[in-house]
Design a protein around this motif. Sequence first.
Motif, PDB file in Angstrom:
ATOM      1  N   ARG A 102       0.814  -1.216   0.000  1.00  0.00           N
ATOM      2  CA  ARG A 102       0.000   0.000   0.000  1.00  0.00           C
ATOM      3  C   ARG A 102       0.844   1.261   0.000  1.00  0.00           C
ATOM      4  N   THR A 103       2.092   1.194  -0.526  1.00  0.00           N
ATOM      5  CA  THR A 103       2.882   2.412  -0.675  1.00  0.00           C
ATOM      6  C   THR A 103       2.247   3.302  -1.730  1.00  0.00           C
ATOM      7  N   ARG A 104       2.134   4.588  -1.411  1.00  0.00           N
ATOM      8  CA  ARG A 104       1.534   5.496  -2.373  1.00  0.00           C
ATOM      9  C   ARG A 104       2.608   6.103  -3.278  1.00  0.00           C
ATOM     10  N   ASN A 105       2.196   6.562  -4.456  1.00  0.00           N
ATOM     11  CA  ASN A 105       3.059   7.223  -5.440  1.00  0.00           C
ATOM     12  C   ASN A 105       4.255   6.359  -5.832  1.00  0.00           C
ATOM     13  N   LYS A 106       3.958   5.073  -6.117  1.00  0.00           N
ATOM     14  CA  LYS A 106       5.045   4.175  -6.500  1.00  0.00           C
ATOM     15  C   LYS A 106       5.678   4.568  -7.826  1.00  0.00           C
ATOM     16  N   HIS A 107       4.880   5.189  -8.707  1.00  0.00           N
ATOM     17  CA  HIS A 107       5.395   5.480 -10.060  1.00  0.00           C
ATOM     18  C   HIS A 107       6.491   6.540 -10.022  1.00  0.00           C
ATOM     19  N   LEU A 108       6.588   7.294  -8.919  1.00  0.00           N
ATOM     20  CA  LEU A 108       7.625   8.334  -8.854  1.00  0.00           C
ATOM     21  C   LEU A 108       9.020   7.761  -8.673  1.00  0.00           C
ATOM     22  N   ILE A 109       9.090   6.457  -8.268  1.00  0.00           N
ATOM     23  CA  ILE A 109      10.411   5.860  -8.045  1.00  0.00           C
ATOM     24  C   ILE A 109      11.199   5.810  -9.349  1.00  0.00           C
ATOM     25  N   GLU A 110      10.508   5.478 -10.437  1.00  0.00           N
ATOM     26  CA  GLU A 110      11.233   5.350 -11.715  1.00  0.00           C
ATOM     27  C   GLU A 110      11.859   6.677 -12.121  1.00  0.00           C
ATOM     28  N   SER A 111      11.131   7.788 -11.910  1.00  0.00           N
ATOM     29  CA  SER A 111      11.730   9.076 -12.283  1.00  0.00           C
ATOM     30  C   SER A 111      12.821   9.473 -11.290  1.00  0.00           C
ATOM     31  N   ALA A 112      12.735   8.982 -10.039  1.00  0.00           N
ATOM     32  CA  ALA A 112      13.794   9.317  -9.082  1.00  0.00           C
ATOM     33  C   ALA A 112      15.059   8.527  -9.356  1.00  0.00           C
ATOM     34  N   ARG A 113      14.932   7.381 -10.103  1.00  0.00           N
ATOM     35  CA  ARG A 113      16.126   6.567 -10.362  1.00  0.00           C
ATOM     36  C   ARG A 113      17.002   7.162 -11.454  1.00  0.00           C
ATOM     37  N   ILE A 114      16.447   8.084 -12.260  1.00  0.00           N
ATOM     38  CA  ILE A 114      17.229   8.627 -13.377  1.00  0.00           C
ATOM     39  C   ILE A 114      18.338   9.512 -12.822  1.00  0.00           C
ATOM     40  N   GLN A 115      19.581   9.228 -13.258  1.00  0.00           N
ATOM     41  CA  GLN A 115      20.707  10.035 -12.796  1.00  0.00           C
ATOM     42  C   GLN A 115      21.431  10.581 -14.017  1.00  0.00           C
ATOM     43  N   LEU A 116      21.738  11.857 -13.965  1.00  0.00           N
ATOM     44  CA  LEU A 116      22.457  12.472 -15.081  1.00  0.00           C
ATOM     45  C   LEU A 116      23.910  12.022 -15.059  1.00  0.00           C
TER      46      LEU A 116
END
Lengths: 131, 89
Positions: A102-116
């Motif tokens: 029941r973690t909310r906003n799971k989809h934000l993890i993928e954008s947080a994984r992007i590293q320049l």
Amino acid sequence: MSFTIELIISALLIFGGLFVLVGSIGLLRLQDFYVRLHAPTKATTLGLGAILIASMVFMYHMHGYVSINELLITLFLVITAPVTAHILAKAAMHHRVKLMERTRNKHLIESARIQLQPEQDNEKQEQNKEV
Amino acid sequence: MLEIAVMLVAAMLCIALVLNMWRLIIGPHAVDRILALDTMYINSIALILLYGIYNQTPLYFEAALLIAMLGFVSSVAFGKYLLRGDIIE
């Protein structure tokens, strides 16, 4: 040593010890790494702060001066605990550590994984210089 | 009264250290183990301060400061290694 000062020091010590214990119980008992990260970084830091204040009061009463070492330890811990928690959370997201259902906003993890990459930053700086 | 309180808090901190050790052993992922190790550093700082109060000496504060700094640096180095595959790039 007078009774009042002894009472203050004992109360602060027991308060701090209880919070450190609660932090460790939370570290052991909570379900998920991201939930587990909260217990040591908040409860344990508060408990250690209480123990440091007790130590400061005790040393002031024994030797008659306030030692700066405890203040330095407190400052250092308050600065470094969130940094450690942030780096560990980023490492856990990078390794895709299992989440609770029941973690909310799971989809934000993928954008947080992007590293320049560092090269991209250099190219941007060079472009800025050329402009 | 202060001696009883010091003994009680020392027992609490030792229980907390055992719980951290349990998490260090069973931790499902490496980040759990790093977090448990970082908590053990903080608990050992508290135990050293308590020993200083028990012996009534300010001698151990430098040791506590050293443990705080080394604990932070080692936790960040472990986390950085897990994050980037290298410590200093």
